[in-house]
Structures are given as structure tokens and as C-alpha cells.
Design a protein around this motif. Sequence first.
Motif, PDB file in Angstrom:
ATOM      1  N   ASN A 116      -1.021  39.802  60.932  1.00 36.99           N
ATOM      2  CA  ASN A 116       0.377  39.700  61.375  1.00 36.99           C
ATOM      3  C   ASN A 116       1.260  40.475  60.399  1.00 36.99           C
ATOM      4  OD1 ASN A 116       0.639  37.961  59.153  1.00 36.99           O
ATOM      5  ND2 ASN A 116       1.851  36.450  60.264  1.00 36.99           N
ATOM      6  N   ASP A 117       2.519  40.629  60.777  1.00 37.93           N
ATOM      7  CA  ASP A 117       3.434  41.447  59.982  1.00 37.93           C
ATOM      8  C   ASP A 117       3.838  40.779  58.681  1.00 37.93           C
ATOM      9  OD1 ASP A 117       3.469  43.540  61.797  1.00 37.93           O
ATOM     10  OD2 ASP A 117       5.213  42.765  62.888  1.00 37.93           O
ATOM     11  N   ASP A 118       3.915  39.441  58.663  1.00 41.04           N
ATOM     12  CA  ASP A 118       4.290  38.744  57.425  1.00 41.04           C
ATOM     13  C   ASP A 118       3.313  39.099  56.304  1.00 41.04           C
ATOM     14  OD1 ASP A 118       6.364  36.207  58.251  1.00 41.04           O
ATOM     15  OD2 ASP A 118       5.185  37.102  59.853  1.00 41.04           O
ATOM     16  N   MET A 119       2.016  39.027  56.606  1.00 38.42           N
ATOM     17  CA  MET A 119       1.013  39.371  55.593  1.00 38.42           C
ATOM     18  C   MET A 119       1.055  40.861  55.263  1.00 38.42           C
ATOM     19  SD  MET A 119      -2.357  36.983  56.263  1.00 38.42           S
ATOM     20  CE  MET A 119      -2.851  37.808  57.782  1.00 38.42           C
ATOM     21  N   ALA A 120       1.302  41.695  56.268  1.00 36.82           N
ATOM     22  CA  ALA A 120       1.364  43.138  56.005  1.00 36.82           C
ATOM     23  C   ALA A 120       2.523  43.465  55.069  1.00 36.82           C
ATOM     24  CB  ALA A 120       1.505  43.891  57.327  1.00 36.82           C
ATOM     25  N   ALA A 121       3.668  42.795  55.247  1.00 37.46           N
ATOM     26  CA  ALA A 121       4.803  43.022  54.353  1.00 37.46           C
ATOM     27  C   ALA A 121       4.475  42.573  52.932  1.00 37.46           C
ATOM     28  CB  ALA A 121       6.038  42.278  54.871  1.00 37.46           C
ATOM     29  N   GLY A 122       3.793  41.433  52.808  1.00 38.82           N
ATOM     30  CA  GLY A 122       3.367  40.981  51.493  1.00 38.82           C
ATOM     31  C   GLY A 122       2.388  41.941  50.851  1.00 38.82           C
ATOM     32  N   ALA A 123       1.498  42.511  51.672  1.00 40.22           N
ATOM     33  CA  ALA A 123       0.533  43.482  51.156  1.00 40.22           C
ATOM     34  C   ALA A 123       1.245  44.750  50.668  1.00 40.22           C
ATOM     35  CB  ALA A 123      -0.494  43.825  52.235  1.00 40.22           C
ATOM     36  N   LEU A 124       2.250  45.205  51.419  1.00 41.60           N
ATOM     37  CA  LEU A 124       3.024  46.367  50.982  1.00 41.60           C
ATOM     38  C   LEU A 124       3.690  46.102  49.635  1.00 41.60           C
ATOM     39  CD1 LEU A 124       4.875  47.564  54.233  1.00 41.60           C
ATOM     40  CD2 LEU A 124       3.143  48.835  52.951  1.00 41.60           C
ATOM     41  N   TYR A 125       4.262  44.923  49.490  1.00 44.05           N
ATOM     42  CA  TYR A 125       4.944  44.574  48.238  1.00 44.05           C
ATOM     43  C   TYR A 125       3.967  44.557  47.059  1.00 44.05           C
ATOM     44  CZ  TYR A 125       7.789  41.932  44.917  1.00 44.05           C
ATOM     45  OH  TYR A 125       8.483  41.522  43.806  1.00 44.05           O
ATOM     46  N   ARG A 126       2.786  43.956  47.286  1.00 37.79           N
ATOM     47  CA  ARG A 126       1.803  43.916  46.203  1.00 37.79           C
ATOM     48  C   ARG A 126       1.283  45.313  45.865  1.00 37.79           C
ATOM     49  NH1 ARG A 126      -1.088  40.114  43.480  1.00 37.79           N
ATOM     50  NH2 ARG A 126       0.954  39.089  43.608  1.00 37.79           N
ATOM     51  N   ALA A 127       1.139  46.165  46.885  1.00 38.51           N
ATOM     52  CA  ALA A 127       0.720  47.543  46.615  1.00 38.51           C
ATOM     53  C   ALA A 127       1.727  48.244  45.707  1.00 38.51           C
ATOM     54  CB  ALA A 127       0.560  48.306  47.932  1.00 38.51           C
ATOM     55  N   HIS A 128       3.020  48.037  45.966  1.00 36.98           N
ATOM     56  CA  HIS A 128       4.051  48.608  45.086  1.00 36.98           C
ATOM     57  C   HIS A 128       3.883  48.090  43.659  1.00 36.98           C
ATOM     58  CE1 HIS A 128       6.071  50.569  48.319  1.00 36.98           C
ATOM     59  NE2 HIS A 128       6.567  49.473  48.866  1.00 36.98           N
ATOM     60  N   GLN A 129       3.656  46.791  43.532  1.00 37.59           N
ATOM     61  CA  GLN A 129       3.493  46.190  42.204  1.00 37.59           C
ATOM     62  C   GLN A 129       2.305  46.783  41.463  1.00 37.59           C
ATOM     63  OE1 GLN A 129       3.295  41.950  43.234  1.00 37.59           O
ATOM     64  NE2 GLN A 129       5.262  41.648  42.200  1.00 37.59           N
ATOM     65  N   LEU A 130       1.242  47.066  42.202  1.00 38.22           N
ATOM     66  CA  LEU A 130       0.015  47.583  41.595  1.00 38.22           C
ATOM     67  C   LEU A 130       0.052  49.093  41.395  1.00 38.22           C
ATOM     68  CD1 LEU A 130      -2.599  45.483  43.639  1.00 38.22           C
ATOM     69  CD2 LEU A 130      -1.853  45.109  41.269  1.00 38.22           C
ATOM     70  N   GLY A 131       1.104  49.741  41.866  1.00 43.77           N
ATOM     71  CA  GLY A 131       1.189  51.193  41.742  1.00 43.77           C
ATOM     72  C   GLY A 131       0.304  51.931  42.726  1.00 43.77           C
ATOM     73  N   VAL A 132      -0.087  51.256  43.800  1.00 42.04           N
ATOM     74  CA  VAL A 132      -0.906  51.881  44.842  1.00 42.04           C
ATOM     75  C   VAL A 132       0.033  52.447  45.901  1.00 42.04           C
ATOM     76  CG1 VAL A 132      -2.669  51.505  46.609  1.00 42.04           C
ATOM     77  CG2 VAL A 132      -2.817  50.294  44.417  1.00 42.04           C
ATOM     78  N   LYS A 133      -0.012  53.736  46.122  1.00 40.41           N
ATOM     79  CA  LYS A 133       0.929  54.394  47.025  1.00 40.41           C
ATOM     80  C   LYS A 133       0.511  54.196  48.488  1.00 40.41           C
ATOM     81  CE  LYS A 133       2.183  57.958  43.645  1.00 40.41           C
ATOM     82  NZ  LYS A 133       2.208  59.419  43.362  1.00 40.41           N
ATOM     83  N   THR A 134       1.501  53.770  49.299  1.00 39.62           N
ATOM     84  CA  THR A 134       1.295  53.615  50.730  1.00 39.62           C
ATOM     85  C   THR A 134       2.183  54.624  51.451  1.00 39.62           C
ATOM     86  OG1 THR A 134       0.988  51.233  50.415  1.00 39.62           O
ATOM     87  CG2 THR A 134       1.389  51.978  52.649  1.00 39.62           C
ATOM     88  N   PRO A 135       1.614  55.476  52.328  1.00 37.60           N
ATOM     89  CA  PRO A 135       0.233  55.464  52.814  1.00 37.60           C
ATOM     90  C   PRO A 135      -0.670  56.472  52.104  1.00 37.60           C
ATOM     91  CG  PRO A 135       1.536  56.885  54.220  1.00 37.60           C
ATOM     92  CD  PRO A 135       2.468  56.386  53.143  1.00 37.60           C
ATOM     93  N   ASP A 136      -0.212  57.087  51.001  1.00 39.53           N
ATOM     94  CA  ASP A 136      -0.993  58.155  50.371  1.00 39.53           C
ATOM     95  C   ASP A 136      -2.374  57.679  49.937  1.00 39.53           C
ATOM     96  OD1 ASP A 136       1.274  59.601  50.766  1.00 39.53           O
ATOM     97  OD2 ASP A 136       1.921  59.587  48.666  1.00 39.53           O
ATOM     98  N   GLU A 137      -2.431  56.480  49.349  1.00 41.96           N
ATOM     99  CA  GLU A 137      -3.715  55.958  48.866  1.00 41.96           C
ATOM    100  C   GLU A 137      -4.324  54.917  49.806  1.00 41.96           C
ATOM    101  OE1 GLU A 137      -3.894  55.351  44.419  1.00 41.96           O
ATOM    102  OE2 GLU A 137      -1.718  55.588  44.664  1.00 41.96           O
TER     103      GLU A 137
END
Length: 349
Positions: free
Chosen positions: A259-280
Amino acid sequence: MPHFTPGRPPTIYDVAALSGVGRTTVSRVLNGDAHVAEATRERVQAAVRKLRYRVNPQARLLAGGRPHALMVIYPVNDEVGPNTWYNLLIESGALRACGKAGLQLIMQQVFPHSLSKRARVMELIDNHACDGMILAPPFSDDAELIAMIKARHMPLACLAAGPATRDLAPGVGIDDEAAGYDLTRYLLDQGHRRFAFMDGLKDHLSASLRYAGFRRALQDAGLDPDEAATARGNLTFLGGQDQLPVLLAQRPTAVICANDDMAAGALYRAHQLGVKTPDEVSIVGFDDAPFTQMVWPPLTTISQPVFAMAQRVVDIVVQVISDPHAPVDYELVPHRIVRRDSAAPPASG
């Protein structure tokens, strides 16, 4: 022969079952409507006497063939809470439809894991809390609950029911398995071959069907679905944050969230980890919640028209109330992929 539970007062549904008519007809007899056939009136009155039924003056009964109150049964638990975007869209859509029809809407929270969840719904029916009922998931997937509600002759419609219960009650929803397939196929066509799937709560059939579609798409592409990384979230923003590192450990190029709630949380954590979305890593979701255009990058997702579905399910239950014997089918509505910036072809190498 209608079944009556000893120890509880008889209800208008019991009178309807014993006399072989619909609830609307019983209400008309009780209100002295002169247009009811004499034979029907006598059957209803005989049932009233036999059951020793007394009219509840607080009950909201039918007037002019229209209901006064509809109730949506939806889940709440300590982990997720009641107000996901999905539930808010259900409430908004149902409220819009009820407002147009001059009806009252009651949003009733029930704990889906409670041993007394079915008894709680029966209590609401026996207390004349509403004139029609709508089950949201996971309750719309509970065949036993649906049977119990129908045995009470409560007009019923289901929202987002799975295949096993679509033949048991009318309603509206999307084909979640096909939606999972289509979203995975979209990412495959972009060139992704290393996938991860963030599943939902164990009893959330819609999420499970999306996962089934994900697996089928991988199989059709010649990939082994068992090699895809998986994690079980709880359909919340925090759940998406918590589970993304588990999935990233398997080095996927695309993460599909149930669902989108988890996807938004995943995007936020990716930012925290320095993982670029969608590049990485590409991250996508389901539902097309209002916030999906506001997160960064804007979220690619499957759009299911929850607001419109909630409006339609109100129309369906009103139709059931107006003519309980008319056939009303379960309706599948189209889904579509909303292409935004959180998904892109994987980097080479």
C-alpha cells in the motif's frame, strides 16, 4: 425455519424471517401502511405475536422505502490505528453518497483479531443500530460473518472483497491479483530483474492477492519468485520505514509495497539511508492515496478509486434495502498504473 438465539429479544429481522417477507414490509405493517396486502399483514402480525416482538421507539426504521442510517464496519487495532488513508477515503466517499441520499452514516470500528468481533456486529444489528451494513476489509473476506449478517436479514454490501466471498454478497472492488501482476509487469518492462515485495498484515487478503499477482508476473517472465526478497509490514508509514532496510539487504532494484502508506515510509527511510530513488532503487505502492503526489519523488502506484468505490457501495446497499429479492452482483472496477517519478529503469551494471 428461521433461527432465533435464545436469551436475546426478537428483532424486526426475526419477524421478517418468520413471516417470509422483507424488513421493509414488516416496517410498513408496523407503521399501519394501508397498501399492504391483507394476507401479508396477517402473517406479519402473527409473527409479531408469536415472537412477542415490541417495537423499539429508538430504532431508525425505514420510511417511504428509504433507510435512515447505514453503517460501515471497518478495522482498528493498537498497531495500525483506525485512520489510514484508505479508511479515510472510504469514510469520505460513503459520507458523500449518504449526504446526497439524505442518509446518516455510522463508521463503526471493530477489532479484527478480537474473538468477539462477530458477536459485536450481531449486537449492533440486534440493537437496531442501522438499516443497512457495509463491510470493509478484512471483514468483507469473512464468510462466516457474512452468513451471520444475512441470517439476520440485514441488507449488506461488501467493499474490496476477495474472490472467496464475492459470490456471498454484492459489493464493489478491484481485482487485486491482476493489479499486482500489472504493476510488476510494468517494472519488468523497465528492465528490473531483482525485486522485493513488502507485504501487509497476515489477514489482509487484498495485500496477499497483490503479492500473488507479483509472483505470477515473475514466473511469466521466467524468474523464480522465491528468489525475491520479502518482508511483512503493517500497512503503515512506520512499517515501511522499519522493513525497507530488511529488503535492501538483498540488493533489489525495485521494491513493491502493498500500500502507499508503507511505500511513503520506505521512501523516507531511503532518504535517511542515502539511497537514491529511483536511481538506486525504485519504490512503488498501491491505492493512489492523496499524499502520493506530495512525497519526493512522487510515488508510482496503482490507482484504485476508493472514494468512488465507497460511493458505489452505498448505492448498492440502498438497492438491496429497496428490493431485497432483486439480484445484485459484485462489481469489479478498473485499476490503472499511475506513473510518477519513484520508478525508473535500473542503472546499468
